[in-house]
Scaffold this motif. Structure first.
Motif, PDB file in Angstrom:
ATOM      1  N   GLY A  12      68.182  62.305  80.164  1.00  0.00           N
ATOM      2  CA  GLY A  12      68.383  60.885  80.485  1.00  0.00           C
ATOM      3  C   GLY A  12      67.689  59.997  79.458  1.00  0.00           C
ATOM      4  O   GLY A  12      68.252  59.006  78.990  1.00  0.00           O
ATOM      5  N   HIS A  13      66.457  60.375  79.074  1.00  0.00           N
ATOM      6  CA  HIS A  13      65.723  59.610  78.064  1.00  0.00           C
ATOM      7  C   HIS A  13      66.471  59.645  76.733  1.00  0.00           C
ATOM      8  O   HIS A  13      66.592  58.627  76.055  1.00  0.00           O
ATOM      9  CB  HIS A  13      64.319  60.193  77.862  1.00  0.00           C
ATOM     10  CG  HIS A  13      63.430  60.095  79.069  1.00  0.00           C
ATOM     11  ND1 HIS A  13      62.278  60.836  79.192  1.00  0.00           N
ATOM     12  CD2 HIS A  13      63.528  59.347  80.196  1.00  0.00           C
ATOM     13  CE1 HIS A  13      61.699  60.531  80.351  1.00  0.00           C
ATOM     14  NE2 HIS A  13      62.445  59.637  80.978  1.00  0.00           N
ATOM     15  N   ALA A  14      66.942  60.831  76.353  1.00  0.00           N
ATOM     16  CA  ALA A  14      67.652  60.993  75.067  1.00  0.00           C
ATOM     17  C   ALA A  14      68.930  60.142  75.061  1.00  0.00           C
ATOM     18  O   ALA A  14      69.238  59.474  74.064  1.00  0.00           O
ATOM     19  CB  ALA A  14      67.979  62.459  74.820  1.00  0.00           C
ATOM     20  N   ASP A  44      71.828  55.297  73.021  1.00  0.00           N
ATOM     21  CA  ASP A  44      72.572  54.049  73.234  1.00  0.00           C
ATOM     22  C   ASP A  44      71.847  52.850  72.636  1.00  0.00           C
ATOM     23  O   ASP A  44      72.468  51.973  72.035  1.00  0.00           O
ATOM     24  CB  ASP A  44      72.785  53.807  74.740  1.00  0.00           C
ATOM     25  CG  ASP A  44      73.858  54.720  75.313  1.00  0.00           C
ATOM     26  OD1 ASP A  44      74.543  55.407  74.529  1.00  0.00           O
ATOM     27  OD2 ASP A  44      74.001  54.747  76.554  1.00  0.00           O
ATOM     28  N   VAL A  45      70.526  52.802  72.815  1.00  0.00           N
ATOM     29  CA  VAL A  45      69.750  51.663  72.314  1.00  0.00           C
ATOM     30  C   VAL A  45      69.781  51.630  70.784  1.00  0.00           C
ATOM     31  O   VAL A  45      69.956  50.564  70.181  1.00  0.00           O
ATOM     32  CB  VAL A  45      68.291  51.727  72.826  1.00  0.00           C
ATOM     33  CG1 VAL A  45      67.399  50.757  72.063  1.00  0.00           C
ATOM     34  CG2 VAL A  45      68.244  51.402  74.308  1.00  0.00           C
ATOM     35  N   LEU A 100      71.226  48.732  68.376  1.00  0.00           N
ATOM     36  CA  LEU A 100      70.410  48.052  67.348  1.00  0.00           C
ATOM     37  C   LEU A 100      70.969  48.315  65.942  1.00  0.00           C
ATOM     38  O   LEU A 100      70.283  48.089  64.952  1.00  0.00           O
ATOM     39  CB  LEU A 100      68.953  48.536  67.434  1.00  0.00           C
ATOM     40  CG  LEU A 100      68.151  48.123  68.674  1.00  0.00           C
ATOM     41  CD1 LEU A 100      66.829  48.889  68.759  1.00  0.00           C
ATOM     42  CD2 LEU A 100      67.869  46.612  68.663  1.00  0.00           C
ATOM     43  N   SER A 101      72.201  48.831  65.885  1.00  0.00           N
ATOM     44  CA  SER A 101      72.902  49.118  64.622  1.00  0.00           C
ATOM     45  C   SER A 101      72.242  50.241  63.817  1.00  0.00           C
ATOM     46  O   SER A 101      72.371  50.279  62.587  1.00  0.00           O
ATOM     47  CB  SER A 101      73.033  47.874  63.730  1.00  0.00           C
ATOM     48  OG  SER A 101      73.556  46.808  64.448  1.00  0.00           O
ATOM     49  N   GLU A 156      63.940  43.914  77.919  1.00  0.00           N
ATOM     50  CA  GLU A 156      64.504  44.999  78.743  1.00  0.00           C
ATOM     51  C   GLU A 156      64.064  46.353  78.181  1.00  0.00           C
ATOM     52  O   GLU A 156      63.646  47.247  78.919  1.00  0.00           O
ATOM     53  CB  GLU A 156      66.041  44.918  78.766  1.00  0.00           C
ATOM     54  CG  GLU A 156      66.685  45.992  79.657  1.00  0.00           C
ATOM     55  CD  GLU A 156      67.743  46.825  78.959  1.00  0.00           C
ATOM     56  OE1 GLU A 156      68.088  46.530  77.797  1.00  0.00           O
ATOM     57  OE2 GLU A 156      68.217  47.795  79.576  1.00  0.00           O
ATOM     58  N   LEU A 157      64.131  46.462  76.850  1.00  0.00           N
ATOM     59  CA  LEU A 157      63.728  47.706  76.188  1.00  0.00           C
ATOM     60  C   LEU A 157      62.244  47.990  76.435  1.00  0.00           C
ATOM     61  O   LEU A 157      61.861  49.132  76.701  1.00  0.00           O
ATOM     62  CB  LEU A 157      64.015  47.610  74.683  1.00  0.00           C
ATOM     63  CG  LEU A 157      63.651  48.837  73.846  1.00  0.00           C
ATOM     64  CD1 LEU A 157      64.371  50.089  74.341  1.00  0.00           C
ATOM     65  CD2 LEU A 157      63.959  48.590  72.370  1.00  0.00           C
ATOM     66  N   LYS A 158      61.433  46.954  76.387  1.00  0.00           N
ATOM     67  CA  LYS A 158      59.994  47.109  76.639  1.00  0.00           C
ATOM     68  C   LYS A 158      59.772  47.738  78.013  1.00  0.00           C
ATOM     69  O   LYS A 158      59.020  48.713  78.156  1.00  0.00           O
ATOM     70  CB  LYS A 158      59.313  45.744  76.566  1.00  0.00           C
ATOM     71  CG  LYS A 158      57.842  45.787  76.911  1.00  0.00           C
ATOM     72  CD  LYS A 158      57.381  44.505  77.553  1.00  0.00           C
ATOM     73  CE  LYS A 158      55.981  44.664  78.072  1.00  0.00           C
ATOM     74  NZ  LYS A 158      55.777  44.071  79.379  1.00  0.00           N
TER      75      LYS A 158
END
Ligand SMILES: [Fe+2]
Ligand SMILES: [Fe+2]
Length: 139
Positions: free
Chosen positions: A52-54, A59-60, A64-65, A113-115
């Motif tokens: 799930g973490h991977a 996706d993130v 972030l390109s 959100e990422l934080k």
């Protein structure tokens, strides 16, 4: 801290997650005896968290390109359950440290959100570390 630095940091986290997925799967196969049976269950359960973490990091990084890594971080393969669990505990603690640090970087860049998600992942790894400490106490 630039967006490129953050992508680089998240790719290091992703490599660690792939490494953990492989490490726990490998270790489940190398766990024997009564304790080994219990360990196999724990490893299989935790592999789902790490996958799930991977998936999230992949996706993130794409968002972030960046280009998400598919190369796992190397890990030690000591003989014996105790030495194996000690490697796992060390690596989980390292992951916690990295997620906390990278959560700060995300905040600096306004990625709130990422934080929060990175802090949640640090908390997941802290749960794994606690489980490992419990097991190691019995050895
Ligand atoms: Fe993880
Ligand atoms: Fe973990």
């Amino acid at each position: 801290m630039t967006k490129e630095d953050l992508v680089r940091a998240l790719n290091a986290d992703l490599a660690a997650e792939w490494g953990t997925v492989i490490r726990y799967t490998y270790q489940a196969g190398k766990s024997f005896g009564v304790l080994g049976t219990e360990l196999r269950e724990m490893f299989r359960k935790e592999v789902e968290d790490e996958l799930g973490h991977a998936a999230f990091l992949t996706d993130v990084i794409v968002d972030l390109s960046g280009e998400p890594t598919t190369v796992p971080k190397e890990f030690g393969k000591p003989e014996g359950l105790k030495a194996m669990l000690q490697v796992d505990l060390e690596m989980e603690l390292k992951d916690i440290e990295n997620y906390r640090m990278h959560a700060k970087h995300a905040e600096e860049l306004g990625e709130s959100e990422l934080k929060v998600k990175l802090e949640e992942m640090a908390a997941d790894e802290a749960g794994h570390a606690r489980e490992l400490r419990r097991l190691l106490k019995g050895l």
